[in-house]
Design a protein around this motif. Structure first.
Motif, PDB file in Angstrom:
ATOM      1  N   GLU A 331       0.867  -1.193   0.000  1.00  0.00           N
ATOM      2  CA  GLU A 331       0.000   0.000   0.000  1.00  0.00           C
ATOM      3  C   GLU A 331       0.897   1.235   0.000  1.00  0.00           C
ATOM      4  OE1 GLU A 331      -2.971   2.399   3.045  1.00  0.00           O
ATOM      5  OE2 GLU A 331      -2.620   0.255   3.364  1.00  0.00           O
ATOM      6  N   CYS A 362       7.602  -9.503   6.354  1.00  0.00           N
ATOM      7  CA  CYS A 362       6.156  -9.305   6.307  1.00  0.00           C
ATOM      8  C   CYS A 362       5.427 -10.628   6.076  1.00  0.00           C
ATOM      9  CB  CYS A 362       5.800  -8.303   5.210  1.00  0.00           C
ATOM     10  SG  CYS A 362       5.898  -8.973   3.547  1.00  0.00           S
ATOM     11  N   ASP A 363       4.116 -10.562   6.316  1.00  0.00           N
ATOM     12  CA  ASP A 363       3.259 -11.725   6.077  1.00  0.00           C
ATOM     13  C   ASP A 363       2.267 -11.391   4.956  1.00  0.00           C
ATOM     14  OD1 ASP A 363       2.185 -14.225   6.347  1.00  0.00           O
ATOM     15  OD2 ASP A 363       0.866 -13.688   8.027  1.00  0.00           O
ATOM     16  N   ARG A 365       1.729  -8.140   3.623  1.00  0.00           N
ATOM     17  CA  ARG A 365       1.249  -6.760   3.501  1.00  0.00           C
ATOM     18  C   ARG A 365       2.314  -5.794   4.004  1.00  0.00           C
ATOM     19  NH1 ARG A 365      -4.247  -5.504   6.212  1.00  0.00           N
ATOM     20  NH2 ARG A 365      -3.804  -3.537   5.141  1.00  0.00           N
ATOM     21  N   ILE A 366       2.470  -4.710   3.243  1.00  0.00           N
ATOM     22  CA  ILE A 366       3.416  -3.635   3.597  1.00  0.00           C
ATOM     23  C   ILE A 366       2.727  -2.307   3.322  1.00  0.00           C
ATOM     24  CG2 ILE A 366       5.622  -2.509   3.027  1.00  0.00           C
ATOM     25  CD1 ILE A 366       6.711  -5.216   2.240  1.00  0.00           C
ATOM     26  N   ARG A 367       2.944  -1.365   4.208  1.00  0.00           N
ATOM     27  CA  ARG A 367       2.396  -0.015   4.019  1.00  0.00           C
ATOM     28  C   ARG A 367       3.562   0.975   3.943  1.00  0.00           C
ATOM     29  NH1 ARG A 367       0.401   4.790   6.314  1.00  0.00           N
ATOM     30  NH2 ARG A 367       1.559   4.463   8.249  1.00  0.00           N
ATOM     31  N   GLU A 382       5.961   0.128   7.117  1.00  0.00           N
ATOM     32  CA  GLU A 382       5.420  -0.784   8.122  1.00  0.00           C
ATOM     33  C   GLU A 382       5.050  -2.106   7.451  1.00  0.00           C
ATOM     34  OE1 GLU A 382       3.305   2.636  10.971  1.00  0.00           O
ATOM     35  OE2 GLU A 382       2.101   1.423   9.603  1.00  0.00           O
ATOM     36  N   ASP A 383       5.145  -3.209   8.231  1.00  0.00           N
ATOM     37  CA  ASP A 383       4.763  -4.519   7.698  1.00  0.00           C
ATOM     38  C   ASP A 383       3.877  -5.232   8.710  1.00  0.00           C
ATOM     39  OD1 ASP A 383       6.411  -6.280   9.534  1.00  0.00           O
ATOM     40  OD2 ASP A 383       8.042  -5.121   8.627  1.00  0.00           O
ATOM     41  N   ASN A 384       3.314  -6.336   8.289  1.00  0.00           N
ATOM     42  CA  ASN A 384       2.456  -7.126   9.188  1.00  0.00           C
ATOM     43  C   ASN A 384       3.155  -8.384   9.664  1.00  0.00           C
ATOM     44  OD1 ASN A 384       2.461  -8.467   6.772  1.00  0.00           O
ATOM     45  ND2 ASN A 384       0.293  -9.054   6.836  1.00  0.00           N
ATOM     46  N   ALA A 433       3.686  -1.230  14.170  1.00  0.00           N
ATOM     47  CA  ALA A 433       2.719  -0.678  13.225  1.00  0.00           C
ATOM     48  C   ALA A 433       1.316  -0.733  13.819  1.00  0.00           C
ATOM     49  CB  ALA A 433       2.770  -1.440  11.907  1.00  0.00           C
ATOM     50  N   SER A 435      -1.666  -0.280  12.460  1.00  0.00           N
ATOM     51  CA  SER A 435      -2.704  -0.918  11.631  1.00  0.00           C
ATOM     52  C   SER A 435      -2.336  -2.329  11.204  1.00  0.00           C
ATOM     53  CB  SER A 435      -2.974  -0.059  10.384  1.00  0.00           C
ATOM     54  OG  SER A 435      -1.779   0.101   9.642  1.00  0.00           O
ATOM     55  N   LEU A 436      -1.035  -2.562  10.947  1.00  0.00           N
ATOM     56  CA  LEU A 436      -0.605  -3.883  10.477  1.00  0.00           C
ATOM     57  C   LEU A 436      -0.063  -4.764  11.598  1.00  0.00           C
ATOM     58  CD1 LEU A 436       1.156  -2.872   7.121  1.00  0.00           C
ATOM     59  CD2 LEU A 436      -1.202  -3.598   7.498  1.00  0.00           C
TER      60      LEU A 436
END
Length: 449
Positions: A331, A362-363, A365-367, A382-384, A433, A435-436
């Protein structure tokens, strides 16, 4: 007050114009007054001659004047045209003749020697200014003194009106010339403003040299600046090339030595081999870190202008192709047409390390968010992924530039990021993060860096 070429030039030019116009005004006014007085004196001289021509001597101590042939203006009371004739012997006035225009008023004339002539200003019957011309001529044993006067009031009024018109016209000319001088000074100094603008664009990395199409007086300065820029650019390129060559030259032997250590039969002692491997790894990391630090310290002039929208999209596509098996969704939030006054290579290295870590951990998703906030430019990645614990987060922040030892996987990349941020006098913040839920990094760099 700071020195100003523009202000000094304008003050000097306008002051010289004012002084010139004032002196010119005084010269013209005085010249007109003298010219008028000379003209009147010539006219009065003719009147004196005509009056003397009409005089008769009667007896020894008496004179007479045939007024019928004298100018009629001398016959009207206070007409502004007057004559006064005296016949004297020694200091005694034997006879005094005056024009009818004087009525009972007597001109107070100073003594005048025989054969003399004098021009003077006297007060008239109504305190008006009179231009008086006197002549003293011998008449037998007597002295005949004749004075003819003319009222200067109409002349003074005309002269005053002319002076007002001349003053107004001079003021208009002065204002016009002052505006012309202001425009000329502004136009002459305009190249300095263009040079300042180009220096700003040069600092931002939008141009590589200053345009030398400047006035002759500035060409030498601009040429010297461009020469300095060329030398600095060449020195920077040589430094970077030399550092890159040094990195390759040192990494090759280190890699070979590392491979030799894993060869069967070499260094059978596990403890010794483990210690040597650890030293080699530490040396390799140290070489990488110090080479990057040296390159950054040599970065004295931005060579490009960083366009995050264009460059980050290309970087994300590259990392996606390298990590195709993870199917990562990125994103990306970047304002359109955003330009940042930072070196492109530095920013690509900074974002490359941040995104490389994010792709690694990450898993799916990255922002990424890039933008401006006040006088700062910020980068958020940021990553999840699993992220780091609070204890490890504090450890990362506390350890500073030795991030290579803080946590496996985020170490060397974050060390490089930290060096770049330190070079630009920016700030770096590690967080979880919101959100993530994974690892997050926010970098803020001053836009005037």
């Amino acid at each position: 007050m700071k020195p100003s070429i523009r202000r000094d030039l304008l003050v000097a030019l306008v002051s010289s114009l004012v002084v010139m116009f004032v002196l010119l005004w005084l010269a013209v006014s005085q010249s007109l007054r003298n010219l008028t007085a000379n003209y009147l004196e010539d006219r009065i001289e003719r009147e004196i001659a005509s009056i003397l021509a009409e005089m008769k001597v009667e007896g020894q101590d008496e004179i007479s004047l045939d007024e019928s042939h004298v100018d009629a203006l001398f016959h009207f009371s206070f007409s502004g045209y007057y004559y006064q004739i005296s016949l004297s012997r020694g200091d005694t006035v034997r006879q005094l003749l005056r024009s009818k225009s004087l009525e009972s008023f007597v001109l107070k004339l100073p003594p005048l020697s025989v054969g003399g002539k004098q021009r003077l200003l006297l007060a008239g019957p109504h305190q008006e200014n009179l231009l008086v011309v006197m002549r003293a001529v011998p008449l037998r044993q007597h002295t005949l003194t004749i004075a003819v006067a003319e009222d200067l009031t109409p002349i003074d009024e005309d002269l005053a009106a002319f002076q007002w018109r001349y003053t107004l016209l001079s003021a208009l000319f002065l204002a016009g010339l002052a505006l012309i001088h202001v425009y000329a000074v502004h136009r002459s100094l305009a190249p300095m403003g263009r040079i300042e603008h180009q220096l700003q664009r040069l600092e931002e990395g939008k141009i590589e040299r200053i345009d030398e199409a400047v006035p002759q007086e500035m060409q030498h300065i601009v040429a010297r600046i461009n020469q300095w820029l060329e030398k600095t650019t060449l020195r920077l390129e040589r430094s970077r090339t030399g550092l890159a060559n040094l990195a390759h030259a040192m990494k090759g032997p280190l890699s070979t030595l590392s491979q030799v250590m894993h060869h069967p039969g070499v260094m059978a002692d596990e403890t010794l081999r483990g210690e040597v491997e650890e030293r080699l790894t530490s040396l390799t990391n140290l070489v990488e870190r110090e080479l990057r630090r040296a390159r950054l310290s040599d970065h004295s002039l931005p060579t490009r202008f960083f366009n995050p929208e264009k460059e980050v999209n290309a970087l994300v596509r590259t990392l996606k192709s390298l990590n195709f098996q993870k199917n990562v969704q990125v994103e990306l939030t970047v304002p359109p047409n955003l330009l940042m006054p930072f070196d492109q290579e530095d920013m690509m290295e900074l974002l490359g390390n941040l995104l490389d870590n994010a792709f690694k951990w990450c898993d799916g998703r990255i922002r990424v968010e890039i933008g401006e906030r006040g006088k700062e430019c910020f980068f958020v990645v940021e990553d999840n992924g699993p992220g780091v614990s609070e204890e490890q987060m504090e450890h990362i922040t506390r350890r500073g530039v030795r991030l290579d030892e803080s946590r496996s996987g985020h170490g060397m990349g974050l060390a490089i990021v930290s060096q770049i941020v330190e070079h630009y006098h920016g700030r770096i913040h590690f967080h979880r993060a919101p959100s993530l839920g994974g690892f997050g990094v926010e970098v803020a760099l001053p836009a005037s860096s």
